[in-house]
Design an enzyme around this catalytic site. Sequence first.
Site, PDB file in Angstrom:
ATOM      1  N   HIS A  81      17.825  -2.466  13.482  1.00 37.70           N
ATOM      2  CA  HIS A  81      17.980  -3.186  12.225  1.00 37.70           C
ATOM      3  C   HIS A  81      18.438  -4.566  12.210  1.00 37.70           C
ATOM      4  CE1 HIS A  81      17.480   0.060   9.579  1.00 37.70           C
ATOM      5  NE2 HIS A  81      18.328   0.904  10.034  1.00 37.70           N
ATOM      6  N   CYS A 139      14.400  -6.594  10.774  1.00 37.87           N
ATOM      7  CA  CYS A 139      14.104  -7.114   9.579  1.00 37.87           C
ATOM      8  C   CYS A 139      15.253  -8.328   9.412  1.00 37.87           C
ATOM      9  CB  CYS A 139      14.303  -6.258   8.394  1.00 37.87           C
ATOM     10  SG  CYS A 139      13.018  -4.915   8.503  1.00 37.87           S
TER      11      CYS A 139
END
Length: 268
Positions: A81, A139
């Site tokens: 993440h 991201c």
Amino acid sequence: MKRALLVGINKYPDPNNNLHGCINDINDVAGFLTAQKQFSMPDIRLLADERATKANIIERLTWLVSGAKPGDQLLFHYSGHGAQMATRSKKGEIDGLDEVICPYDFDWTDNTALKDKEFAKIFAGLPKGVEFIWISDSCHSQDLSRDFKKPVPGIFKVRTMTPPADIAWRNMSAMVSVVPSKALAKTAKALNLALISGCKSNQESADAVFNKRANGALTYFLLKSLNTKTPPSLRQLVTTINKSLRKIKYPQEPQVEGSATLLDALFF
């Protein structure tokens, strides 16, 4: 010297944040490095899931760059993440929006996020002539309502965490105030390395499935593009990856930033 640190996190403390393809990513990259790029197994270190804490990642990054000299080849690959966090000045005013990667113990605090300034501190001493490639298959999204929120075939989820309400409000306040964004790409430009990121800072990277197997979209097409008869430069590599993603209608655009010398060189 050839060294690599490969970090992959599928399982986070909150199961809602779990991913699918990150461990496959780092295993695939390790296999590619040993089979195609003459990296030895003892010089490749993997950190996976609960072992990939902030402290452990920093410790291994310090190992990765220690003793580096011109001609050495170093790779840092992160699959997991990513997020953005607004920062406050000493007066309590929002003064920036940091791109961060999210270790296993990430909890939306400065103590658990890995930010640009920490990477810059670790990488600052790299001498010229070292080939250092940093890949972030994650991201760093400003807008959580983009196209990936619509159903896209073959995607498990995106590699960004949804912030708690107070953090989300702070981030939106930063964007409304148009405060400067502290991007990881800026760190790459200032140092002697090349950063390949899975998407633009306002986009999201796919945790997807290819041929019935989970992978990050960036990592999957990066390795596919490297397994060709004519090795591409890093610029050419990212151009090819973007073409592949457009063909399957994935709304992410990988980027490459950093030392001009490295961007025009081959991937090791």
